[in-house]
Design a protein around this motif. Structure first.
Motif, PDB file in Angstrom:
ATOM      1  N   THR A   6      -0.995   4.797   7.932  1.00 42.94           N
ATOM      2  CA  THR A   6      -1.785   6.007   8.046  1.00 42.94           C
ATOM      3  C   THR A   6      -1.901   6.720   9.349  1.00 42.94           C
ATOM      4  O   THR A   6      -2.090   7.749   9.362  1.00 42.94           O
ATOM      5  N   GLU A  18       0.890  -1.293  -0.162  1.00 40.69           N
ATOM      6  CA  GLU A  18       0.160  -0.037   0.084  1.00 40.69           C
ATOM      7  C   GLU A  18       0.956   1.262   0.238  1.00 40.69           C
ATOM      8  O   GLU A  18       1.948   1.243   0.746  1.00 40.69           O
ATOM      9  N   PRO A  19       0.517   2.222  -0.701  1.00 44.84           N
ATOM     10  CA  PRO A  19      -0.536   2.360  -1.541  1.00 44.84           C
ATOM     11  C   PRO A  19      -0.484   1.166  -2.691  1.00 44.84           C
ATOM     12  O   PRO A  19       0.595   0.834  -2.969  1.00 44.84           O
ATOM     13  N   PHE A  52       6.212  13.113   1.319  1.00 46.98           N
ATOM     14  CA  PHE A  52       6.128  12.466   2.586  1.00 46.98           C
ATOM     15  C   PHE A  52       7.589  12.230   3.117  1.00 46.98           C
ATOM     16  O   PHE A  52       7.496  11.752   4.299  1.00 46.98           O
ATOM     17  N   GLU A  53       8.626  12.653   2.615  1.00 45.28           N
ATOM     18  CA  GLU A  53       9.691  12.145   3.201  1.00 45.28           C
ATOM     19  C   GLU A  53      10.562  13.387   3.513  1.00 45.28           C
ATOM     20  O   GLU A  53      12.135  13.162   3.854  1.00 45.28           O
ATOM     21  N   ARG A  83      -0.283   8.200  -5.622  1.00 49.20           N
ATOM     22  CA  ARG A  83       1.005   8.657  -6.373  1.00 49.20           C
ATOM     23  C   ARG A  83       1.202  10.117  -6.684  1.00 49.20           C
ATOM     24  O   ARG A  83       2.120  10.532  -6.725  1.00 49.20           O
ATOM     25  N   ARG A 138      -7.346   1.357   0.820  1.00 49.48           N
ATOM     26  CA  ARG A 138      -7.120   0.131   1.666  1.00 49.48           C
ATOM     27  C   ARG A 138      -8.510  -0.546   1.625  1.00 49.48           C
ATOM     28  O   ARG A 138      -8.408  -1.880   1.636  1.00 49.48           O
ATOM     29  N   TYR A 174       1.852  12.076  -3.994  1.00 50.10           N
ATOM     30  CA  TYR A 174       3.433  12.522  -3.446  1.00 50.10           C
ATOM     31  C   TYR A 174       3.939  13.676  -4.161  1.00 50.10           C
ATOM     32  O   TYR A 174       4.981  14.130  -3.501  1.00 50.10           O
ATOM     33  N   ARG A 195       3.597  -1.905   4.041  1.00 47.65           N
ATOM     34  CA  ARG A 195       2.644  -0.937   4.512  1.00 47.65           C
ATOM     35  C   ARG A 195       1.337  -1.138   4.749  1.00 47.65           C
ATOM     36  O   ARG A 195       0.677  -1.741   3.927  1.00 47.65           O
TER      37      ARG A 195
HETATM   38  P1  TYD Z   1       6.388   3.885  -0.158  1.00 42.22           P
HETATM   39  O1  TYD Z   1       6.080   2.379   0.826  1.00 42.22           O
HETATM   40  O2  TYD Z   1       7.416   4.599   0.436  1.00 42.22           O
HETATM   41  O3  TYD Z   1       5.956   3.505  -1.350  1.00 42.22           O
HETATM   42  P2  TYD Z   1       6.856   3.797  -2.499  1.00 42.22           P
HETATM   43  O4  TYD Z   1       7.914   2.625  -2.737  1.00 42.22           O
HETATM   44  O5  TYD Z   1       5.896   3.756  -3.819  1.00 42.22           O
HETATM   45  O6  TYD Z   1       7.453   5.055  -2.788  1.00 42.22           O
HETATM   46  O7  TYD Z   1       5.075   4.823   0.616  1.00 42.22           O
HETATM   47  C1  TYD Z   1       4.868   5.962  -0.328  1.00 42.22           C
HETATM   48  C2  TYD Z   1       4.261   7.002   0.844  1.00 42.22           C
HETATM   49  O8  TYD Z   1       3.044   6.669   1.222  1.00 42.22           O
HETATM   50  C3  TYD Z   1       5.259   7.009   2.117  1.00 42.22           C
HETATM   51  O9  TYD Z   1       6.013   7.868   2.498  1.00 42.22           O
HETATM   52  C4  TYD Z   1       4.287   6.833   3.303  1.00 42.22           C
HETATM   53  C5  TYD Z   1       3.007   7.317   2.559  1.00 42.22           C
HETATM   54  N1  TYD Z   1       1.883   6.499   3.354  1.00 42.22           N
HETATM   55  C6  TYD Z   1       0.775   7.423   3.719  1.00 42.22           C
HETATM   56  O10 TYD Z   1       1.387   8.475   4.280  1.00 42.22           O
HETATM   57  N2  TYD Z   1      -0.226   6.774   4.459  1.00 42.22           N
HETATM   58  C7  TYD Z   1      -0.452   5.506   4.324  1.00 42.22           C
HETATM   59  O11 TYD Z   1      -1.747   5.079   4.706  1.00 42.22           O
HETATM   60  C8  TYD Z   1       0.309   4.724   3.500  1.00 42.22           C
HETATM   61  C9  TYD Z   1       0.128   3.215   3.129  1.00 42.22           C
HETATM   62  C10 TYD Z   1       1.548   5.318   3.133  1.00 42.22           C
END
Ligand code: TYD
Length: 210
Positions: free
Chosen positions: A104, A44-45, A156-157, A55, A77, A58, A99
């Protein structure tokens, strides 16, 4: 679906970005698959319609309100649970999920929602049998993303928000959460993962790991 119908196992991999959970998921998947366990890997996502929308988020999180952001993760989800997780659990499979709802609680908690309220909004989703929470200092994770993965940070990072995310992850108290110190080598972290999996299998209907 009550716990009684459930035959499979749901194992989730959680933590802040760059802790190596996806690498560890893949290593575990390969081992279980080679040993003949009925294992599937998912994340997830998801790659479904809501996951694809996430995405986009992001790249520019500011285009969405906080409530819209939370609702997208919940919708993704819900679809994942209905289409893949519940049916696979019913079939008796072992699911490794990169995840799940603790993410979340931690990530959307970090933008101001109450983490426990988020968890209660996830009551439609089956509890994991085991949630491995990978922990490193946030700057270690960020260094891994930038230097090792050759990547840039998505919305998110960013450092300050990841500190908050890490703090919320550590504060969630559920019996199925096991923390893993993920600062060491891939091999040493893998051994820690295998220890928890062996304990879980020993208490399940699956054959013991050896
Ligand atoms: P990530 O596992 O890093 O995916 P990818 O490898 O595709 O980049 O997850 C992507 C981002 O989504 C991560 O920074 C955390 C965020 N996220 C949330 O904010 N809430 C959630 O419920 C989930 C599942 C992920």
């Amino acid at each position: 679906m009550g716990d009684n119908d459930k035959k499979g196992l749901l194992i989730v991999f959680e933590g802040t970005d760059g802790t190596g959970k996806s690498t560890q998921l893949q290593l575990l998947y390969n081992i279980l698959h080679d040993k003949g366990y009925p294992v599937i890997a998912t994340r997830e996502p998801t790659d479904g319609k809501y996951g694809r929308k996430i995405r986009e988020l992001y790249i520019n999180r500011k285009n969405y309100s906080h409530e819209e952001e939370l609702e997208l993760f919940l919708a993704d989800r819900r679809e994942h649970v209905d289409k893949l997780l519940n049916p696979a659990l019913k079939r008796g499979e072992i699911i490794l999920c990169d995840r799940y709802f603790l993410s979340t609680a931690a990530y959307q908690g970090a933008i101001g929602f109450d983490p426990e309220t988020i968890l209660s909004r996830n009551s439609f989703a089956p509890d994991p049998d085991l949630a491995l929470l990978f922990q490193t200092p946030v700057n270690v994770g960020i260094t891994r993303i930038i230097s090792d993965r050759g990547d840039t940070l998505n919305d998110f990072e960013q450092n300050e928000s990841l500190e908050k995310v890490a703090e919320i992850f550590s504060g969630i108290d559920r019996p199925y959460i096991k923390t893993i110190d993920a600062t060491g080598s891939i091999e040493s972290v893998h051994q820690a993962v295998m220890g928890h999996i062996a304990t879980l299998f020993a208490n399940s209907s699956f054959l013991p790991l050896n």
